[in-house]
Design a protein around this motif. Structure first.
Motif, mmCIF file in Angstrom:
data_model
loop_
_atom_site.group_PDB
_atom_site.id
_atom_site.type_symbol
_atom_site.label_atom_id
_atom_site.label_comp_id
_atom_site.label_asym_id
_atom_site.label_seq_id
_atom_site.Cartn_x
_atom_site.Cartn_y
_atom_site.Cartn_z
ATOM 1 N N PHE A 7 -12.507 20.630 40.924
ATOM 2 C CA PHE A 7 -11.850 19.708 41.556
ATOM 3 C C PHE A 7 -10.428 20.794 41.008
ATOM 4 C CE2 PHE A 7 -12.610 15.075 42.851
ATOM 5 C CZ PHE A 7 -12.954 15.612 43.792
ATOM 6 N N LYS A 8 -10.042 21.297 39.440
ATOM 7 C CA LYS A 8 -9.910 22.256 38.745
ATOM 8 C C LYS A 8 -10.482 23.730 38.315
ATOM 9 C CE LYS A 8 -8.871 19.185 34.219
ATOM 10 N NZ LYS A 8 -9.501 18.787 33.673
ATOM 11 N N ILE A 9 -11.856 23.816 39.310
ATOM 12 C CA ILE A 9 -12.235 25.233 39.540
ATOM 13 C C ILE A 9 -11.433 25.692 40.937
ATOM 14 C CG2 ILE A 9 -14.806 26.266 40.173
ATOM 15 C CD1 ILE A 9 -15.572 24.855 37.753
ATOM 16 N N GLN A 10 -11.546 24.357 41.784
ATOM 17 C CA GLN A 10 -11.677 24.872 43.782
ATOM 18 C C GLN A 10 -9.686 24.912 43.109
ATOM 19 O OE1 GLN A 10 -13.253 25.611 45.809
ATOM 20 N NE2 GLN A 10 -10.931 26.074 47.086
ATOM 21 N N SER A 16 -5.389 31.633 43.101
ATOM 22 C CA SER A 16 -6.304 33.321 42.708
ATOM 23 C C SER A 16 -6.171 33.360 44.158
ATOM 24 C CB SER A 16 -7.689 33.189 42.613
ATOM 25 O OG SER A 16 -7.698 32.950 40.492
ATOM 26 N N ILE A 17 -6.597 33.455 45.049
ATOM 27 C CA ILE A 17 -6.746 33.889 46.658
ATOM 28 C C ILE A 17 -5.054 33.979 46.903
ATOM 29 C CG2 ILE A 17 -7.156 33.263 49.006
ATOM 30 C CD1 ILE A 17 -9.249 31.626 47.934
ATOM 31 N N MET A 18 -4.119 32.200 46.974
ATOM 32 C CA MET A 18 -2.828 32.520 47.285
ATOM 33 C C MET A 18 -1.896 33.865 46.641
ATOM 34 S SD MET A 18 -1.827 28.924 47.750
ATOM 35 C CE MET A 18 -2.652 27.655 48.349
ATOM 36 N N GLN A 19 -2.456 33.955 45.231
ATOM 37 C CA GLN A 19 -1.539 35.197 44.879
ATOM 38 C C GLN A 19 -1.981 36.354 45.395
ATOM 39 O OE1 GLN A 19 -2.188 34.542 41.006
ATOM 40 N NE2 GLN A 19 -0.522 33.553 40.467
ATOM 41 N N TYR A 160 -23.999 25.193 39.890
ATOM 42 C CA TYR A 160 -24.003 26.768 40.534
ATOM 43 C C TYR A 160 -22.768 27.280 40.483
ATOM 44 C CZ TYR A 160 -25.621 30.255 44.130
ATOM 45 O OH TYR A 160 -25.452 31.551 44.563
ATOM 46 N N TYR A 161 -22.289 25.819 40.897
ATOM 47 C CA TYR A 161 -20.550 26.263 40.769
ATOM 48 C C TYR A 161 -19.385 26.453 39.821
ATOM 49 C CZ TYR A 161 -16.124 24.634 43.524
ATOM 50 O OH TYR A 161 -15.350 24.848 43.837
ATOM 51 N N THR A 162 -20.157 25.956 38.708
ATOM 52 C CA THR A 162 -19.058 26.111 37.609
ATOM 53 C C THR A 162 -19.420 27.760 37.024
ATOM 54 O OG1 THR A 162 -20.296 25.214 35.727
ATOM 55 C CG2 THR A 162 -19.714 23.930 36.397
ATOM 56 N N LYS A 163 -21.062 27.865 37.231
ATOM 57 C CA LYS A 163 -21.317 29.327 36.878
ATOM 58 C C LYS A 163 -20.527 30.164 37.677
ATOM 59 C CE LYS A 163 -25.584 31.915 37.203
ATOM 60 N NZ LYS A 163 -26.069 31.725 36.236
ATOM 61 N N ASN A 164 -21.213 30.450 38.843
ATOM 62 C CA ASN A 164 -21.023 31.717 39.729
ATOM 63 C C ASN A 164 -19.042 31.484 40.679
ATOM 64 O OD1 ASN A 164 -23.180 32.360 40.354
ATOM 65 N ND2 ASN A 164 -23.827 30.731 40.880
ATOM 66 N N TYR A 165 -18.517 30.476 40.393
ATOM 67 C CA TYR A 165 -17.371 30.995 41.079
ATOM 68 C C TYR A 165 -15.836 30.660 39.671
ATOM 69 C CZ TYR A 165 -18.826 29.063 45.398
ATOM 70 O OH TYR A 165 -19.369 29.684 46.760
ATOM 71 N N MET A 166 -16.474 30.155 38.989
ATOM 72 C CA MET A 166 -15.267 30.303 37.084
ATOM 73 C C MET A 166 -15.924 31.766 36.793
ATOM 74 S SD MET A 166 -14.185 27.781 36.824
ATOM 75 C CE MET A 166 -12.997 28.651 35.221
#
Length: 168
Positions: A7-10, A16-19, A160-166
């Motif tokens: 949830f924190k990563i999302q 970031s997208i909004m900025q 995968y999520y934590t590695k690729n999206y962080m």
């Protein structure tokens, strides 16, 4: 596996997208943004179903590359996490998810997920937080179940999520 970490990563990704985009949610209208998240979740779920071709009577199941499944699955997961963050359902934990019944029939699972998305939206619109939280927990569990049916363990998805999206 710490669901709160996802949830924190999302949340970080969305901020970031909004900025970067400099688009304010208020400019789009709260109702539009609300509907947008649910529509996106339905569309991304449909893309997974389309990839599997499970809805075609005469189509034999073909092998789907795992990386392609990850991309489609995580696209949907991002919207599920986003809805959880916005509506404060990000309090769920892996024990609540693991306690729920599993479905092996992929067609029933997709149908149940679509029903869950609609039911969740309705409960939120009725301001029924407890009912919505219950539905969200079940919906999240169904997504975990869907990943498993597709051959994606949640530990793999989490890694995968934590590695690729962080890294983004």
């Amino acid at each position: 596996m710490d669901l709160q970490h996802l949830f924190k990563i999302q949340s970080i990704i969305e901020n970031s997208i909004m900025q970067i985009s400099d688009i304010k949610e208020d400019a789009l209208g709260k109702e539009n943004v609300f509907d947008l998240r649910f529509l996106a979740l339905q569309i991304k779920t449909g893309e997974i179903a389309n990839l599997t071709k499970c809805y075609k009577y005469s189509k034999e199941q073909e092998s789907i590359p795992k990386d392609k499944l990850f991309v489609r699955y995580l696209d949907a997961m991002k919207f599920l996490l986003s809805i959880g963050n916005v509506h404060e359902f990000n309090i769920i934990d892996k024990y609540a998810i693991e306690a729920l019944e599993r479905e092996e029939n992929i067609i029933k699972l997709f149908s149940s997920i679509y029903d869950g998305i609609s039911n969740l939206k309705e409960e939120i619109l009725q301001n029924n937080y407890i009912g919505a939280l219950s539905i969200y927990t079940k919906l999240f569990a169904k997504y975990v179940n869907l990943g498993e049916v597709l051959g994606l363990s949640f530990d793999e998805v989490y890694a995968y999520y934590t590695k690729n999206y962080m890294a983004s």
